[in-house]
Design a protein around this motif. Structure first.
Motif, short mmCIF file in Angstrom:
data_model
loop_
_atom_site.label_atom_id
_atom_site.label_comp_id
_atom_site.label_asym_id
_atom_site.label_seq_id
_atom_site.Cartn_x
_atom_site.Cartn_y
_atom_site.Cartn_z
N CYS A 1 -8.53 -2.42 4.34
CA CYS A 1 -8.18 -1.07 4.77
C CYS A 1 -7.98 -0.09 3.61
N THR A 2 -8.34 -0.48 2.41
CA THR A 2 -8.25 0.42 1.26
C THR A 2 -9.55 1.17 1.10
N PHE B 1 2.38 8.28 18.51
CA PHE B 1 2.03 7.97 17.12
C PHE B 1 0.72 8.66 16.76
N ILE B 2 0.51 8.85 15.46
CA ILE B 2 -0.73 9.42 14.96
C ILE B 2 -1.67 8.29 14.56
N TRP B 3 -2.87 8.32 15.07
CA TRP B 3 -3.90 7.37 14.68
C TRP B 3 -4.84 8.05 13.70
N ALA B 4 -5.26 7.33 12.65
CA ALA B 4 -6.12 7.91 11.62
C ALA B 4 -7.19 6.91 11.20
N ASN B 5 -8.45 7.33 11.28
CA ASN B 5 -9.52 6.54 10.67
C ASN B 5 -9.36 6.59 9.16
N VAL B 6 -9.57 5.46 8.50
CA VAL B 6 -9.56 5.41 7.03
C VAL B 6 -11.02 5.36 6.59
N ILE B 7 -11.46 6.39 5.89
CA ILE B 7 -12.88 6.56 5.60
C ILE B 7 -13.46 5.39 4.81
N GLY B 8 -14.65 4.96 5.23
CA GLY B 8 -15.35 3.89 4.55
C GLY B 8 -14.86 2.50 4.91
N THR C 1 -8.25 1.57 11.43
CA THR C 1 -7.55 2.73 11.95
C THR C 1 -6.06 2.47 11.80
N ALA C 2 -5.35 3.40 11.17
CA ALA C 2 -3.92 3.27 10.96
C ALA C 2 -3.16 3.94 12.10
N VAL C 3 -2.13 3.26 12.63
CA VAL C 3 -1.24 3.83 13.64
C VAL C 3 0.05 4.19 12.92
N ILE C 4 0.37 5.48 12.87
CA ILE C 4 1.35 6.02 11.92
C ILE C 4 2.54 6.62 12.63
N ASP C 5 3.74 6.33 12.13
CA ASP C 5 4.96 6.99 12.59
C ASP C 5 4.99 8.41 12.02
N PRO C 6 4.99 9.44 12.86
CA PRO C 6 4.92 10.83 12.37
C PRO C 6 6.14 11.29 11.60
N MET D 1 0.86 -1.19 0.00
CA MET D 1 0.00 0.00 0.00
C MET D 1 0.90 1.24 0.00
N PRO D 2 1.40 1.67 -1.16
CA PRO D 2 2.34 2.80 -1.22
C PRO D 2 1.71 4.14 -0.88
N ARG D 3 0.40 4.26 -1.04
CA ARG D 3 -0.33 5.47 -0.65
C ARG D 3 -1.65 5.03 -0.01
N ILE D 4 -1.92 5.51 1.18
CA ILE D 4 -3.17 5.13 1.87
C ILE D 4 -4.12 6.31 1.80
#
Length: 378
Positions: A362-363, A275-282, A286-291, A227-230
């Protein structure tokens, strides 16, 4: 706009190509910032090469629920630092507002464990989006910022006990066309914003120009799961690393006493301890991201946490971390409940761990028309 001659167009193209390596180098140098705290963190998580290490995969356990207004189109959720007041940004034209709730461990006079204490209405022409608390760099005061969807502006409020006072309005930086989610960096001074694209924009406030100014961009990606771009990054929250990576709590003081101390004190190292958590719409993801790098370090699958979910309107869209008791809360648009959850680790890191395919699950179907600062990382 006047047309350019072929000769001028060719010259401009050559100049752009010559400048490209320098621009890429500059951005990469920022994104690959190296600090002692960051090195200790990556060593402790055994993530010496983020590209080659699989993200952790989590399920959830519901520990508690509180009522949520099923008419509210939730766009942002955040606890005020250190107390039980929950702030919710609600969207839609003519209905946008901020609600302030007191979330108690016990029942209040009305017999509920959540009490609405006040509401702040937005202009009817505004579609409100995410909100977060941050520290004013001049006064040190705690402030609240709220985004708008397409109005290209953000509102900054002074926070009182049960009310808000609008202090000023900020414009969006060039190239950021929409406001979606917002949180802060670990030091609470740099704002981090999503716009539905794979890019998170790190920004600071310029009070003189009344503008948000971009410090850097990161492209969120998961190379292990191809997944090169989420796309579709929505509501955001900054959360301590130990919530998703419990090993930090058992970190050996002998192995790294300096890091153990800095973890407990939560020192201001952006990307080192939180870390930054982000909901992925639809999606239920939830992605846990290294800032620093934009790499996804973990995925949280909250499938079926609420039966009202759909992929378009009633999406999962609300993450709030309460610092006073280290609890994690989640909700969605027009859901009747907000859930306090704890993570349960799913063992195994294949793309099909426990019948959960990360890439397909998660796409997001969302694709923005313009992506500023995005580039593939895999």
């Amino acid at each position: 706009m006047q047309s350019q001659t072929p000769g001028v167009m060719s010259l401009l193209l050559v100049l752009q190509l010559l400048a490209l390596p320098f621009l890429c180098f500059s951005q990469d140098a920022v994104l690959r910032k190296d600090t002692p705290a960051r090195r200790h963190l990556l060593e402790d998580l055994n993530l010496k090469s983020l590209k080659d290490n699989p993200p952790k995969l989590f399920g959830y356990t519901v520990k508690d629920t509180i009522a949520h207004n099923a008419a509210d189109f939730t766009e942002g959720l955040a606890f005020r630092l250190g107390d039980s007041h929950l702030y919710e940004s609600v969207g839609l034209f003519k209905r946008s507002h901020i609600s302030i709730y007191n979330v108690n461990k016990g029942k209040n006079a009305s017999g509920s464990d959540i009490e609405k204490v006040s509401s702040h209405d937005n202009d009817e022409k505004v579609f409100a989006e995410g909100l977060t608390f941050f520290q004013d760099k001049d006064s040190g005061e705690e402030m609240l910022i709220q985004l708008t969807y397409k109005a290209h502006k953000a509102y900054v409020y002074k926070v009182h006990q049960n009310s808000l006072d609008l202090k000023y309005t900020l414009g969006f930086p060039p190239g950021v066309r929409e406001g979606w989610g917002i949180t802060t960096s670990a030091n609470r001074k740099v704002l981090v914003m999503s716009d539905g694209s794979p890019v998170l924009h790190f920004m600071q406030i310029n009070k003189e120009t009344k503008m948000l100014e971009v410090v850097k961009h990161i492209t969120v990606h998961d190379c292990f799961n191809r997944m090169p771009r989420i796309h579709g990054l929505n509501e955001l929250e900054i959360i301590p690393a130990y919530v998703s990576h419990q090993r930090l709590r058992q970190h050996s003081a002998e192995a790294s006493p300096w890091y153990e101390k800095s973890l407990l004190q939560k020192k201001d190292n952006i990307g080192s301890l939180e870390f930054i958590w982000a909901n992925v719409i639809g999606t239920w993801c939830t992605a846990v991201i290294d800032p620093e790098s934009g790499q996804v370090l973990a995925w949280v699958d909250t499938k079926n946490i609420d039966s009202h979910f759909d992929r378009f309107n009633k999406v999962q869209n609300g993450i709030a971390y309460r610092t006073s008791d280290d609890t994690l809360w989640m909700t969605g648009k027009k859901w009747p409940k907000t859930y306090r959850v704890e993570l349960t680790e799913i063992h195994g890191f294949s793309a099909d761990s426990n019948n959960f395919n990360v890439k397909s699950s998660c796409t997001s179907l969302w694709r923005p028309t313009v992506t500023v600062g995005a580039k593939p990382h895999c």
